[in-house]
Design a protein around this motif. Structure first.
Motif, short mmCIF file in Angstrom:
data_model
loop_
_atom_site.label_atom_id
_atom_site.label_comp_id
_atom_site.label_asym_id
_atom_site.label_seq_id
_atom_site.Cartn_x
_atom_site.Cartn_y
_atom_site.Cartn_z
N HIS A 1 -0.59 -1.79 3.50
CA HIS A 1 -1.35 -2.07 4.72
C HIS A 1 -0.55 -1.80 5.99
O HIS A 1 -1.14 -1.68 7.06
CB HIS A 1 -1.84 -3.52 4.71
N ARG A 2 0.78 -1.69 5.88
CA ARG A 2 1.61 -1.47 7.07
C ARG A 2 1.72 0.02 7.42
O ARG A 2 2.10 0.36 8.54
CB ARG A 2 3.00 -2.07 6.89
N ASP A 3 1.42 0.89 6.49
CA ASP A 3 1.41 2.33 6.78
C ASP A 3 0.40 2.97 5.83
O ASP A 3 0.75 3.56 4.81
CB ASP A 3 2.80 2.93 6.58
N ILE A 4 -0.86 2.82 6.18
CA ILE A 4 -1.96 3.26 5.31
C ILE A 4 -1.91 4.76 5.02
O ILE A 4 -2.04 5.18 3.86
CB ILE A 4 -3.31 2.82 5.90
N PRO A 5 -1.71 5.64 6.02
CA PRO A 5 -1.66 7.08 5.71
C PRO A 5 -0.57 7.43 4.71
O PRO A 5 -0.79 8.26 3.81
CB PRO A 5 -1.39 7.72 7.08
N ARG B 1 -3.80 -8.53 -2.66
CA ARG B 1 -5.09 -9.00 -2.14
C ARG B 1 -5.17 -8.94 -0.62
O ARG B 1 -6.15 -9.40 -0.03
CB ARG B 1 -5.32 -10.44 -2.59
N HIS B 2 -4.15 -8.39 0.03
CA HIS B 2 -4.12 -8.40 1.49
C HIS B 2 -5.39 -7.78 2.06
O HIS B 2 -5.80 -6.68 1.64
CB HIS B 2 -2.89 -7.62 2.00
N PRO B 3 -6.06 -8.46 2.97
CA PRO B 3 -7.35 -7.96 3.48
C PRO B 3 -7.27 -6.63 4.21
O PRO B 3 -8.27 -5.92 4.33
CB PRO B 3 -7.82 -9.08 4.43
N GLN B 4 -6.08 -6.26 4.71
CA GLN B 4 -5.93 -5.00 5.42
C GLN B 4 -5.43 -3.86 4.54
O GLN B 4 -5.21 -2.75 5.02
CB GLN B 4 -4.98 -5.19 6.61
N ARG B 5 -5.25 -4.14 3.27
CA ARG B 5 -4.81 -3.12 2.32
C ARG B 5 -5.88 -2.04 2.20
O ARG B 5 -7.08 -2.36 2.19
CB ARG B 5 -4.56 -3.77 0.97
N PRO B 6 -5.51 -0.75 2.14
CA PRO B 6 -6.55 0.29 2.00
C PRO B 6 -7.32 0.14 0.70
O PRO B 6 -6.75 -0.21 -0.33
CB PRO B 6 -5.74 1.60 2.03
N HIS B 7 -8.62 0.40 0.78
CA HIS B 7 -9.51 0.25 -0.36
C HIS B 7 -10.00 1.61 -0.86
O HIS B 7 -9.68 2.66 -0.29
CB HIS B 7 -10.68 -0.65 0.02
#
Length: 320
Positions: free
Chosen positions: A273-277, A65-71
């Motif tokens: 979220h720590r390395d989205i690419p 649920r992390h808000p910065q996780r890619p969607h």
């Protein structure tokens, strides 16, 4: 700026101290702090590895649920070309919690459909936090029909706490729309690949994820109900969500053992979220691999494959 979860507070302190040192060095160029900052970086890296080495099911929920996780929108923009969004259910409205359209994945025409939660207050309200209404599921059915007609593989990206339970949604036939979407998944004569990128909540997720192949990101979750909802029903106490998360067997590891999940996609250290690419690239590679597995199968073979998967569901865990 990284947002830290409750169990990451010690990590936040160490990374904060390293950043403070570097900020001081920027203000005072003569200061030599690189050795101390590098030591803190090493300590933070080791702690991050330790924290994520064996996450409890509840902590997996927090990461999912992390808000910065890619969607969903992030994956579509990064992985697909020539994306043409298609809107509306041709009956009531366009549900912004569900996005989808025709696109190309590695030059292969596909139909992509997914839940979108939004990434700030305005977009989260517009997207209803990824909770689809009946018109969202009817839009998905329309797009799956279109894909079936033109022989396009369907890729669904699942990330929802569950279908929206509001009064208007119930009045417009929420449960019927979910059931019809699930039925449509089962009847498709084209490959259907589903990826759970965050939360796979209840029937709202099943309506997209009744697929030939289901992949899950390592720290995603997939369950019949949220841990908080389960705790409220079983113990009349939402604070028992940790115990509920254990009992629900909602992690990618548990669901692989039960035969629900076919492929677990490794995440970067510390979560997607720590390395989205890197996370997005791993998802794209997995989708391409799973599509290759299903290439050349006839419509009847694809339906039989899907039917066999769901008739056998849970047999691994029961046998164990």
């Amino acid at each position: 700026m990284t947002q830290y979860l409750e169990f990451e507070k010690p990590l936040a302190e160490i990374e904060g101290k390293a950043e403070e040192l570097r900020a001081m060095a920027r203000d005072n160029p003569e200061m030599d702090i690189e050795k101390e900052a590098a030591a803190l970086d090493k300590k933070a890296s080791d702690l991050l590895t330790s924290l994520y080495a064996d996450l409890t099911p509840w902590r997996k929920c927090l990461v999912a649920r992390h808000p910065q996780r890619p969607h969903c929108k992030d994956y579509i923009e990064a992985l697909f070309t020539e994306y043409t969004p298609l809107a509306g259910d041709r009956n009531f409205a366009d549900d912004h919690a569900v996005m989808g359209g025709i696109a190309r994945l590695n030059d292969t025409p596909v139909m992509v459909i997914g839940h979108e939660k939004g990434n700030d207050t305005k977009s989260r309200i517009e997207r209803n936090f990824g909770m689809a209404r009946p018109e969202g599921y009817r839009k998905a059915i329309r797009l799956m029909d279109l894909a079936d007609r033109f022989g396009l593989p369907v890729i669904t990206i699942v990330d929802t706490p569950g279908a929206y339970p509001g009064k208007g949604a119930e009045e417009r036939g929420q449960s019927e729309a979910i059931a019809r979407s699930t039925e449509k998944c089962l009847s498709l004569g084209v490959p259907l690949i589903s990826v759970v990128i965050g939360e796979g909540g209840s029937g709202g997720a099943v309506a997209f994820a009744t697929a030939n192949r289901l992949a899950m990101l390592e720290h995603s979750i997939y369950s019949v109900i949220s841990p908080e909802g389960c705790a409220s029903i079983l113990w009349k106490d939402a604070e028992k969500m940790r115990e509920a998360a254990e009992a629900l067997r909602l992690t990618s590891k548990d669901l692989t053992e039960l035969g629900v999940c076919d492929t677990v996609i490794s995440e970067p250290k510390g979560g997607a979220h720590r390395d989205i690419p890197a996370a997005i690239e791993a998802v794209g590679d997995t989708i391409a691999k799973l599509l290759t597995e299903l290439e050349g199968k006839s419509p009847d073979e694809l339906r039989a494959d899907r039917r066999r998967k769901y008739l056998d569901l849970g047999s691994k865990g029961l046998a164990a």
